[in-house]
Scaffold this motif. Sequence first.
Motif, mmCIF file in Angstrom:
data_model
loop_
_atom_site.group_PDB
_atom_site.id
_atom_site.type_symbol
_atom_site.label_atom_id
_atom_site.label_comp_id
_atom_site.label_asym_id
_atom_site.label_seq_id
_atom_site.Cartn_x
_atom_site.Cartn_y
_atom_site.Cartn_z
ATOM 1 N N SER A 37 0.815 -1.219 0.000
ATOM 2 C CA SER A 37 0.000 0.000 0.000
ATOM 3 C C SER A 37 0.843 1.260 0.000
ATOM 4 O O SER A 37 0.418 2.310 -0.473
ATOM 5 N N TRP A 38 2.107 1.134 0.519
ATOM 6 C CA TRP A 38 2.945 2.328 0.591
ATOM 7 C C TRP A 38 3.713 2.565 -0.700
ATOM 8 O O TRP A 38 4.394 3.570 -0.841
ATOM 9 N N LEU A 39 3.637 1.658 -1.654
ATOM 10 C CA LEU A 39 4.361 1.833 -2.905
ATOM 11 C C LEU A 39 3.590 2.772 -3.806
ATOM 12 O O LEU A 39 2.480 2.461 -4.240
ATOM 13 N N LYS A 40 4.163 3.955 -4.091
ATOM 14 C CA LYS A 40 3.455 4.992 -4.832
ATOM 15 C C LYS A 40 4.141 5.341 -6.138
ATOM 16 O O LYS A 40 3.853 6.359 -6.752
ATOM 17 N N GLY A 41 5.142 4.568 -6.561
ATOM 18 C CA GLY A 41 5.903 4.878 -7.755
ATOM 19 C C GLY A 41 7.215 5.534 -7.393
ATOM 20 O O GLY A 41 7.537 5.752 -6.228
ATOM 21 N N ASN A 42 7.997 5.872 -8.421
ATOM 22 C CA ASN A 42 9.259 6.547 -8.133
ATOM 23 C C ASN A 42 9.023 8.009 -7.791
ATOM 24 O O ASN A 42 7.883 8.493 -7.841
ATOM 25 N N ALA A 43 10.089 8.695 -7.451
ATOM 26 C CA ALA A 43 9.944 10.074 -6.976
ATOM 27 C C ALA A 43 9.263 10.955 -8.018
ATOM 28 O O ALA A 43 8.438 11.822 -7.682
ATOM 29 N N TRP A 44 9.625 10.783 -9.285
ATOM 30 C CA TRP A 44 9.009 11.595 -10.347
ATOM 31 C C TRP A 44 7.511 11.336 -10.395
ATOM 32 O O TRP A 44 6.714 12.282 -10.443
ATOM 33 N N VAL A 93 5.521 10.167 -8.099
ATOM 34 C CA VAL A 93 4.818 10.661 -6.918
ATOM 35 C C VAL A 93 4.573 12.159 -7.022
ATOM 36 O O VAL A 93 3.458 12.648 -6.799
ATOM 37 N N LEU A 94 5.610 12.915 -7.397
ATOM 38 C CA LEU A 94 5.458 14.372 -7.501
ATOM 39 C C LEU A 94 4.511 14.739 -8.634
ATOM 40 O O LEU A 94 3.719 15.692 -8.520
ATOM 41 N N ALA A 147 8.717 10.611 6.181
ATOM 42 C CA ALA A 147 9.190 10.527 4.802
ATOM 43 C C ALA A 147 8.138 9.869 3.917
ATOM 44 O O ALA A 147 7.384 8.994 4.357
ATOM 45 N N THR A 148 8.084 10.313 2.674
ATOM 46 C CA THR A 148 7.279 9.624 1.671
ATOM 47 C C THR A 148 8.157 8.580 1.006
ATOM 48 O O THR A 148 9.216 8.907 0.458
ATOM 49 N N VAL A 149 7.738 7.330 1.073
ATOM 50 C CA VAL A 149 8.527 6.245 0.513
ATOM 51 C C VAL A 149 8.201 6.102 -0.964
ATOM 52 O O VAL A 149 7.034 6.003 -1.351
ATOM 53 N N THR A 150 9.233 6.135 -1.799
ATOM 54 C CA THR A 150 9.067 5.889 -3.235
ATOM 55 C C THR A 150 9.841 4.627 -3.583
ATOM 56 O O THR A 150 10.625 4.130 -2.775
ATOM 57 N N ASP A 151 9.609 4.127 -4.783
ATOM 58 C CA ASP A 151 10.304 2.887 -5.104
ATOM 59 C C ASP A 151 11.731 3.123 -5.574
ATOM 60 O O ASP A 151 12.411 2.194 -6.001
#
Length: 767
Positions: free
Chosen positions: A36-43, A45-46, A229-233
């Motif tokens: 559930s915490w996997l939201k994609g890479n930093a790009w 997510v932003l 922190a926001t966790v990204t992959d």
Amino acid sequence: MRTKATLTAACGLLLASAFCVSCSDIADDDHYAAPSWLKGNAWQVLEGEGRYTSFLHAIELTGFKPIVNGQTILTVMAPDDTAWQEYLQGQGYASVDDMWQQAPAQLKKAVGYHLMYYAYDWQKLVNFRPNEGDGATAEARQQNAGLWYKHRTRSQDPMEQVRGRLNGQDTTVTVYHYERFLPVLSNRFFETQGLDAKTNYEYFFPQSQWTVVGDGFQVANASVTDQAATVTDNGYLYHVSQVVRPLETIYQTLRQRANYSDFVSLYDQYAEFTPANTETSDNVGRPVYQVGHGALPNIAWEWPTSNFLSMSQLSSQGYTIFAPSNEAIDRFFQGYWTKERGYASLQDLDPLITRYFIMQSFANTTSICFPEQIRQGLVQTAFGTTITINPDEVDDRLMCENGVAYGMNEMDAPAIFSSVVGPAFCDTTYQCFLYTLDRSDLVLSLASDKMQFVTLVPSNEQYRLNEPTMRLNQTTQGKNLEVYSDVDGNYANMGQTQARSIVNMHTAANVSQLSAQGTQVVETNTAFNYWYVVDGQITTNARFNEQLNPAYQGTPFVGFHEVLNSGQPWSNGRAYAYDATDLFAEQGGDGLEHLLSVGNDKNYEYYLFSQLLQKAGLVSQGTLPSLASQGNRLVVFVPTNEALRQHMGSIPGAGSLKVADDYTLSGNVSSSNKTLLANYLRRYFVSSLMNTFTTYPYPGSQMNGTFMAMSGERVQIAESGGQLSYALQGGTPVAVSPKYHALPFAFSDGCMHFIDGILAGNALNDK
């Protein structure tokens, strides 16, 4: 470093490539669903958050998109569109595109400052542990918590062509700049040092506010708006309130400010190229360099070490510098240096003076110093003297990429310059002594404000006329203090031992001044070596001893005068120049034992005493084997020739001896009488093997009272009205001859006084 992000990235790759024949089945199986915490890479997510278009556009323009939108592990500090608009307006640009067109390198530098190498979760930014890593125990985490505060970013200046000296040749080289480090300041960082976070942080970032509560942190000038922190992959993402402004090195920060150009110019006198420890080369394969500054702290280097694996150093070390402005330097120069002293401008300053002047500006620590620490008197210069500035009166308060700078329009004289060695720093007359001080490595101790000193400052001319002669020689490598050698007829660099000998013979501790009247003995910093001051003139015991030579004529005393600091004494004592043609030196050559053993000239005042020593069998091959030994010091009270002649008949064991008019002693002494005579003569010797003393007897000396003579009898050394006397305990005192002002002839192995009588009574073994 393995993190949740790296594991997530690995899972993503597996999910994308393994079992592809049954992808539809996997997609329907909850067991294989993305966390559930996997939201994609930093790009991603932003991009999904929608308020970071300016930042993402800047990332794309500057070529960082493959990193942010890929699998590269990193930590991102993300300012939103409002923050970017405020930043761009403040820099004079209408948009990200406008800045890219006008200043592409600046935009790349700014964007890269938000992209940190490696993945740092919240706790790692609060209390990074580069040595123990994730395995740090709870106890270990409390040690120096938060002090590893700097983190490597992708912000980097491009290579540039710089002209300068390389291997003695004027040339142009490619200068490489390492990536910048970003300060992440946590509450733990300040708590560990016992500092108030808000006041000390806002001192350097007055346009920002300290908003941290609990175990939080701020990123340079920006606040973190997240609670976690926001966790990204591909790592971790943090949202920040402002664009994080790239910090420059201390060197570049001062260089960009015109009011520090004089200080930077002085600093650049030591500029040199150092090969960069990197695999990078310029576009035609040539090696690249860093701009260093020799023996000075390398404030132009982005990293304290070029090894990227030295995480502990890279993340904790920083310089603290107290940099005077042009105005401050000019005001100090006008009050300290003058044309009459040989320094008409900054360009005239000797490079050694410049180095000390600059080094006085640095704190003696590898950690950055805050104003609260300065107020508490906890910050010292590189030379160990306390920094006494008022931080509230500092004009420029500069947090830099590799430390902090306090820029000042007012400065006090550096402690060394205002100390008793100050004359060597402010007057070319004493330039040779300046280099002697530096070579001796004693400058720091002589600048101490915890003691009072008196120094004698010899002139360049005294060095030139010294035997052996000494000179300050200019070479391609700089100036060297050299000493002439009679052996090979050449000059050689002065060694530290010789330099220390010169400095110590010209320095005395815990004395306030030299007396203009009366007799004064000053113990120098060389043990058992003294200055003798009589009625406003001065000598050393080495020169005073020359009076023992029958051929000596004249006086060993010379005049002296005080060298003042703008009409006042120096901060920790007084300095004097003296009128001898050459340098004062410690006593050398043959010592007291040799003197008494071979005193075979009838003109010696100890001639009869030396003959008695021989008659008593106490002399063997030019030594006194039963009286002197290695490490032993003798204090000898020698009856004058005339006193011995008048009382020869009263001396035990000497009844058969006759004294001629020229004090020559004739006659033989029987074996039994030799024993009597030897035991009697031992009364005149006080040995350090049987007594404890750290100085010799003289008016005002600590060596007075009761001692054990080498005869085994107790004797008394007494002083009254500046006169010394010597006596057997309970016996009649015999006065020290006033001919030599009651001053001892002092040598490395002992000293000698002349007395105007003899000790009466039988020898101990004859009683």
